[in-house]
Design a protein around this motif. Structure first.
Motif, PDB file in Angstrom:
ATOM      1  N   GLU A  91       0.835  -1.201   0.000  1.00  0.00           N
ATOM      2  CA  GLU A  91       0.000   0.000   0.000  1.00  0.00           C
ATOM      3  C   GLU A  91       0.871   1.253   0.000  1.00  0.00           C
ATOM      4  O   GLU A  91       0.548   2.247  -0.650  1.00  0.00           O
ATOM      5  N   SER A 143      -0.359   2.122  -3.654  1.00  0.00           N
ATOM      6  CA  SER A 143      -1.751   2.527  -3.478  1.00  0.00           C
ATOM      7  C   SER A 143      -2.198   3.449  -4.621  1.00  0.00           C
ATOM      8  O   SER A 143      -1.499   4.409  -4.966  1.00  0.00           O
ATOM      9  N   ARG A 173      -2.794   8.008   0.147  1.00  0.00           N
ATOM     10  CA  ARG A 173      -2.402   6.852   0.954  1.00  0.00           C
ATOM     11  C   ARG A 173      -1.043   6.305   0.544  1.00  0.00           C
ATOM     12  O   ARG A 173      -0.505   5.411   1.204  1.00  0.00           O
ATOM     13  N   PRO A 194      -0.781   3.441   6.975  1.00  0.00           N
ATOM     14  CA  PRO A 194      -2.120   3.806   7.456  1.00  0.00           C
ATOM     15  C   PRO A 194      -2.046   4.371   8.880  1.00  0.00           C
ATOM     16  O   PRO A 194      -1.166   4.040   9.660  1.00  0.00           O
TER      17      PRO A 194
END
Length: 361
Positions: A291, A295, A300, A305
């Motif tokens: 990610e 992403s 992001r 996160p």
């Protein structure tokens, strides 16, 4: 010509920290050796306590150069407790700087003196450092069938019995991430029916299991740490790893560090269960890194996160160590007797250290 000189000077910024860090190593060994002799008849716990303080001095200097000198921004995600704990630190392994990241986090808990490493066996031959790490609580391990589980277990249990504060750093991948090793790791995972990972290697269980099993009633938690170095190469392309030299040349302006604190009661004790647990943790790391890099949402990408904390470390915690060890080294080198002592520490310290680790192998 002037531009070439400027660019050359810019690329040599690693020289100052290199000279200071390596140049002060014999001074440090002399300081530690003096304490080792003085403490020979004292309780082992007292020796260990002072050794941790001496180690803290050197590692604080290391953190000064890798954090303050480079100006790197440290972004921390997740929960890093403010207080010291006895922990096992598990992290992905992308760079030689990974060792320093453990120090950077431990500094924020006032626990850098308690950092001890599980190291590849070949590193025991490093001049001065190889011997000293074993004396500070480091454990050298061989891979696969040559792994000496009994020796590691006995060593760790002796630390538990002595009440040694523990910040044990393990890289379960066993080697640094690179494309060649990744291909072999993915092939191994596919053969064994394990998840095929992209941004981390398939973890090895032995050292992690022995460490936890030996200290499960002593440690407070495991820190599951995922590290990303955010920087760009000379062509302006994002790089996924960095060397110590590149890092000291300030080629990596940010380190992203994601931390999951896992209480010991939530960690499976049986070996097969722990193996599954460790693979699941590395699957999670792989997803975090995927990610971070891939992403589709720009908001992001290039971050983990959750909320990040721009963690700044006061110069008061690192600069005094630089000044102290630099002054002691300069004082030694200013006299003939001091220079002889310094040279003997380099030569004899290296030879005796290599002899010691070969006998203890």
């Amino acid at each position: 010509m002037l531009l070439s000189l400027v660019l050359h000077t810019y690329s040599m910024r690693y020289l100052l920290p290199g000279v200071v860090l390596l140049g002060s190593a014999p001074t440090y060994v002399l300081l530690w050796g003096a304490w080792r002799l003085l403490s020979a008849l004292l309780p082992e716990r007292l020796y260990q306590r002072v050794d941790d303080h001496i180690y803290c001095v050197y590692q604080s200097m290391v953190v000064f150069f890798f954090e303050h000198y480079t100006g790197a921004q440290i972004l921390v995600y997740g929960d890093l407790p403010k207080n010291k704990e006895n922990i096992i630190y598990l992290a992905n392994h992308r760079s030689t700087v990974d060792w320093i990241v453990a120090d950077i986090l431990a500094m924020r808990q006032n626990a850098v003196g308690h950092v001890r490493y599980v190291l590849k066996d070949g590193l025991k031959w490093l001049p001065l450092y190889g011997y000293y790490f074993s004396q500070h609580g480091g454990i050298y391990v061989k891979r696969s069938a040559k792994f000496n589980e009994g020796k590691m277990r006995d060593t760790l249990q002796s630390y538990v019995k002595a009440g040694t504060p523990m910040y044990l750093v393990i890289f379960p991948e066993g080697t640094r991430y690179n494309p060649k090793v990744l291909s072999a790791s993915q092939a191994f995972a596919a053969q064994r029916g394990l998840p095929v990972l992209k941004y981390v290697l398939t973890p090895r269980i032995k050292a992690t299991y022995v460490a936890f099993d030996s200290m499960k009633n002593y440690i407070d938690a495991i820190y599951d740490v995922t590290v990303v170095y955010e920087g760009k190469d000379k062509e302006g392309q994002q790089v996924e790893t960095t060397t110590m030299t590149e890092f000291l040349c300030r080629d990596c302006p940010k380190i992203h560090i994601h931390i999951d604190r896992i209480d010991r009661k939530d960690i499976p004790e049986e070996q097969d269960s722990m193996k599954r647990w460790l693979h699941e943790r590395f699957e999670r790391k792989d997803k975090l890194l995927m990610e971070f890099y891939e992403s589709p949402d720009p908001e992001r990408r290039n971050r983990f996160p959750g909320k990040s904390v721009d963690s700044k470390l006061s110069l008061k915690k690192t600069l005094p160590s630089v000044l102290l060890l630099s002054a002691l080294t300069a004082g030694l080198l200013m006299t003939e007797a001091g220079r002889k002592l310094y040279a003997n520490a380099c030569v004899c310290g290296t030879l005796l250290g290599c002899l010691w680790v070969s006998v203890r192998a």
